[in-house]
Write a protein that holds these residues in place. Structure first.
Motif, PDB file in Angstrom:
ATOM      1  N   LYS A   7       0.864  -1.144   0.040  1.00 23.20           N
ATOM      2  CA  LYS A   7       0.100   0.173   0.050  1.00 23.20           C
ATOM      3  C   LYS A   7       1.021   1.262  -0.038  1.00 23.20           C
ATOM      4  N   GLU A   8       0.591   2.253  -0.781  1.00 27.67           N
ATOM      5  CA  GLU A   8       1.415   3.334  -0.907  1.00 27.67           C
ATOM      6  C   GLU A   8       0.779   4.536   0.191  1.00 27.67           C
ATOM      7  N   THR A  66      -1.133   7.580   0.597  1.00 28.99           N
ATOM      8  CA  THR A  66      -1.950   8.457  -0.002  1.00 28.99           C
ATOM      9  C   THR A  66      -2.961   9.233   0.869  1.00 28.99           C
ATOM     10  N   PHE A  67      -3.464  10.302   0.564  1.00 30.18           N
ATOM     11  CA  PHE A  67      -4.511  11.077   1.649  1.00 30.18           C
ATOM     12  C   PHE A  67      -5.926  10.651   1.069  1.00 30.18           C
ATOM     13  N   LYS A 106      -7.578   8.433  -1.971  1.00 27.38           N
ATOM     14  CA  LYS A 106      -7.937   6.891  -2.341  1.00 27.38           C
ATOM     15  C   LYS A 106      -6.732   6.065  -2.320  1.00 27.38           C
ATOM     16  N   SER A 107      -7.355   4.820  -1.798  1.00 23.54           N
ATOM     17  CA  SER A 107      -6.114   3.744  -1.465  1.00 23.54           C
ATOM     18  C   SER A 107      -5.467   3.563  -2.752  1.00 23.54           C
ATOM     19  N   LYS A 108      -4.161   3.374  -2.762  1.00 22.52           N
ATOM     20  CA  LYS A 108      -3.215   2.973  -3.871  1.00 22.52           C
ATOM     21  C   LYS A 108      -2.477   1.896  -3.552  1.00 22.52           C
TER      22      LYS A 108
END
Length: 167
Positions: free
Chosen positions: A79-80, A82-83, A85-87
């Motif tokens: 998981k990256e 991000t603020f 959407k999940s990426k």
């Protein structure tokens, strides 16, 4: 081309399910560890030999999963940060997933060539996926990747549910 079907059992505590072929014959058996850290899913052939393993890493800041095929680690899903959407990123030699992998409707490409397609079957009890394998030499890789992505989704959904439960 080969068609395989993954049908998860909704109420299975251990995460047991079977991968079947188009004639509804068992091809692979999948079993998740129960109350074990790290969480591990093992994929076995009909002879009982382990062909793949999906492991959720413990003590990582963001979720991370690895996939091993025949004892060799081949894929990492992370998981990256991000603020909104999940990426997630998939690290593997030449492997890309294109499409809506969050809704389990995507193509799997290796070095730009389509090697597999996944589509979720709607109106079924539990999660059911149709997996088309274009290159049977990477069949185990494709099945393990689909299970790993579904594991990432389940992990993310349970985290979101527990976060909203406390509100």
């Amino acid at each position: 081309m080969k068609e395989l079907y993954i049908k998860q059992k909704v109420l299975s505590m251990r995460g047991r399910f079977t991968v079947k072929d188009a004639d509804e014959r068992d091809v692979y058996f999948v079993e998740g560890s129960f109350l074990k850290v790290p969480k591990v899913f093992t994929v076995s052939d009909t002879g009982g030999s382990e062909v793949a393993q999906i492991t959720k890493h413990f003590l990582t800041w963001l979720p991370k999963f690895t996939v091993s095929i025949d004892g060799q680690e081949v894929i990492t899903i992370k998981k990256e940060f991000t603020f909104f959407k999940s990426k997630f990123t998939i690290d593997a030699l030449g492997l890309e997933v294109e499409g809506d992998w969050w809704d389990m409707d995507f193509g799997i490409y290796q070095h730009g060539e389509l090697i597999g397609e996944v589509s979720k079957k709607w109106f079924s009890w539990g999660d059911s996926y149709q997996v088309k394998v274009m290159d049977e030499s990477v069949e185990k890789l494709i099945i393990a990747l689909v299970i790993a992505i579904d594991c990432v989704k389940a992990d993310q959904s349970s985290a979101a549910s527990s976060a909203s439960f406390g509100d």
